[in-house]
Design a protein around this motif. Structure first.
Motif, PDB file in Angstrom:
ATOM      1  N   LEU A   7      34.097  65.875  33.323  1.00 60.60           N
ATOM      2  CA  LEU A   7      34.802  64.822  34.052  1.00 60.60           C
ATOM      3  C   LEU A   7      36.286  64.818  33.719  1.00 60.60           C
ATOM      4  CD1 LEU A   7      32.410  61.731  34.050  1.00 60.60           C
ATOM      5  CD2 LEU A   7      33.173  63.086  36.002  1.00 60.60           C
ATOM      6  N   LYS A   8      36.622  65.070  32.461  1.00 64.82           N
ATOM      7  CA  LYS A   8      38.033  65.161  32.082  1.00 64.82           C
ATOM      8  C   LYS A   8      38.723  66.297  32.835  1.00 64.82           C
ATOM      9  CE  LYS A   8      37.528  63.319  27.373  1.00 64.82           C
ATOM     10  NZ  LYS A   8      37.638  63.647  25.926  1.00 64.82           N
ATOM     11  N   LEU A   9      38.035  67.426  32.941  1.00 66.97           N
ATOM     12  CA  LEU A   9      38.592  68.575  33.648  1.00 66.97           C
ATOM     13  C   LEU A   9      38.757  68.260  35.132  1.00 66.97           C
ATOM     14  CD1 LEU A   9      39.489  71.537  33.386  1.00 66.97           C
ATOM     15  CD2 LEU A   9      37.124  72.202  33.853  1.00 66.97           C
ATOM     16  N   LEU A  10      37.764  67.587  35.723  1.00 72.09           N
ATOM     17  CA  LEU A  10      37.851  67.197  37.128  1.00 72.09           C
ATOM     18  C   LEU A  10      39.020  66.253  37.353  1.00 72.09           C
ATOM     19  CD1 LEU A  10      36.706  67.068  40.023  1.00 72.09           C
ATOM     20  CD2 LEU A  10      35.215  65.203  39.238  1.00 72.09           C
ATOM     21  N   TYR A  11      39.192  65.302  36.452  1.00 72.45           N
ATOM     22  CA  TYR A  11      40.284  64.336  36.596  1.00 72.45           C
ATOM     23  C   TYR A  11      41.638  65.034  36.516  1.00 72.45           C
ATOM     24  CZ  TYR A  11      43.194  60.226  35.831  1.00 72.45           C
ATOM     25  OH  TYR A  11      44.163  59.257  35.935  1.00 72.45           O
ATOM     26  N   ARG A  12      41.807  65.929  35.541  1.00 68.03           N
ATOM     27  CA  ARG A  12      43.080  66.656  35.423  1.00 68.03           C
ATOM     28  C   ARG A  12      43.353  67.478  36.674  1.00 68.03           C
ATOM     29  NH1 ARG A  12      41.528  67.273  29.818  1.00 68.03           N
ATOM     30  NH2 ARG A  12      40.569  69.291  30.288  1.00 68.03           N
ATOM     31  N   GLY A  13      42.289  68.074  37.223  1.00 69.46           N
ATOM     32  CA  GLY A  13      42.465  68.844  38.455  1.00 69.46           C
ATOM     33  C   GLY A  13      42.890  67.972  39.620  1.00 69.46           C
ATOM     34  N   MET A  14      42.307  66.773  39.729  1.00 64.18           N
ATOM     35  CA  MET A  14      42.680  65.849  40.793  1.00 64.18           C
ATOM     36  C   MET A  14      44.138  65.416  40.661  1.00 64.18           C
ATOM     37  SD  MET A  14      39.303  63.412  41.096  1.00 64.18           S
ATOM     38  CE  MET A  14      40.110  62.364  42.296  1.00 64.18           C
ATOM     39  N   VAL A  15      44.567  65.152  39.429  1.00 60.72           N
ATOM     40  CA  VAL A  15      45.964  64.770  39.202  1.00 60.72           C
ATOM     41  C   VAL A  15      46.897  65.892  39.640  1.00 60.72           C
ATOM     42  CG1 VAL A  15      47.688  64.279  37.417  1.00 60.72           C
ATOM     43  CG2 VAL A  15      45.472  63.123  37.365  1.00 60.72           C
TER      44      VAL A  15
END
Length: 312
Positions: A7-15
């Protein structure tokens, strides 16, 4: 709870994706930012800031830290931003749209505010229906229809700024302020937070929407009970405790709230509740003024401040 690495990786990608869109297609993001915010969890503050920081490429934003910035004199505050998506469908379902439009103009029926609060703060059940709120706890999952709350605030702003007659528009603003004050007084902590969040989402680039909601928030802070004031302070301050960028309207409103002695921000008990809060607020104060904002005298209140005080 703990956030998984995926989820952290997904969030960074979205940012990263939103940053690219913000740079290359700011008009698109400025148009659909509010719609996208409907799908962003309340604790994703940086992602929301990115969306709300978008503004048209040709616009030049005034420096928020300019002393005595006369926001009411900016030409852009007389223009409404484009809302290219249908947002009011969720209000039609509960007959809130037509009732809100009628109430802002005529203040009738008198029962509208209570009815609206009941519909906005109806708790969603597992099957998607609603039920009366009977709990004082704050669960991890949002219990309320955030889209409906956001749409209600947005339609309030759109309706008011669409009134051409200045006298009628000022009257509708006062009606809306009293309405929001009453609704917030009925809200539990979660609902109050979501409602203040919805108003704060309008604090974007210079426009009639930003100007109106900045005045509304300042007036609500001066007129509401202490728990609502604390909620307003929390929503505004938590949005600048993450990495930049910050929405222009958010900075202008927070600076006015902290600097202007009319609001007596530093005299409220919640600003001294714990050493951690004192440390955070002191850092915020220093970041917006080279002199500690708590020592500011009352000289030179901005035109924005006078407008908010007149509304209050």
């Amino acid at each position: 709870g703990q956030i998984s690495e995926s989820l952290k990786l997904l969030y960074r990608g979205m940012v990263c994706v939103i940053l690219v869109v913000l740079h290359d297609f700011p008009e698109f993001l400025a148009g659909y930012a509010l719609k996208l915010c409907d799908s962003i969890p309340a604790n994703c503050v940086q992602l929301r800031n990115l969306l709300l920081s978008a503004y048209p490429r040709e616009m030049r934003l005034p420096e928020p830290l300019t002393p005595n910035l006369k926001i009411d004199l900016l030409p852009d505050v007389s223009r409404s931003p484009e809302i290219p998506f249908a947002y009011a469908d969720v209000l039609d379902h509960e007959h809130l749209k037509s009732g809100l439009e009628r109430f802002l103009v005529s203040q009738n029926p008198a029962s509208f505010v209570g009815d609206a609060a009941g519909k906005l703060f109806a708790v969603s059940s597992s099957d998607g229906s609603t039920m009366a709120d009977s709990s004082d706890t704050w669960p991890v999952v949002e219990r309320y229809n955030v889209n409906r709350i956001n749409a209600f605030v947005l339609h309030t702003v759109v309706t008011i700024t669409g009134i051409s007659d200045s006298t009628a528009r000022e009257s509708a603003q006062r009606v809306a302020l009293d309405m929001l004050k009453a609704i917030l007084a009925e809200a539990d902590p979660e609902a109050c937070y979501l409602m203040v969040n919805a108003i704060s989402n309008q604090l974007r680039f210079p426009s009639s929407h930003t100007y109106l909601c900045s005045r509304m928030i300042l007036a609500l802070f001066s007129k509401s009970e202490e728990r609502v004031r604390e909620c307003i302070a929390r929503v505004l301050i938590e949005r600048i405790l993450v990495n930049r960028p910050f929405p222009w309207g958010l900075l202008v409103t927070l600076i006015e709230l902290l600097r202007n002695p009319y609001y007596a921000f530093w005299g409220h008990e919640f600003t001294q509740r714990s050493p951690q809060i004192v440390e955070i607020l002191s850092a915020v104060a220093k970041s917006i003024h080279p002199v500690d904002a708590r020592t500011q005298s009352g000289s030179g209140a901005s035109g924005h401040a006078h407008a908010a005080q007149a509304l209050a």
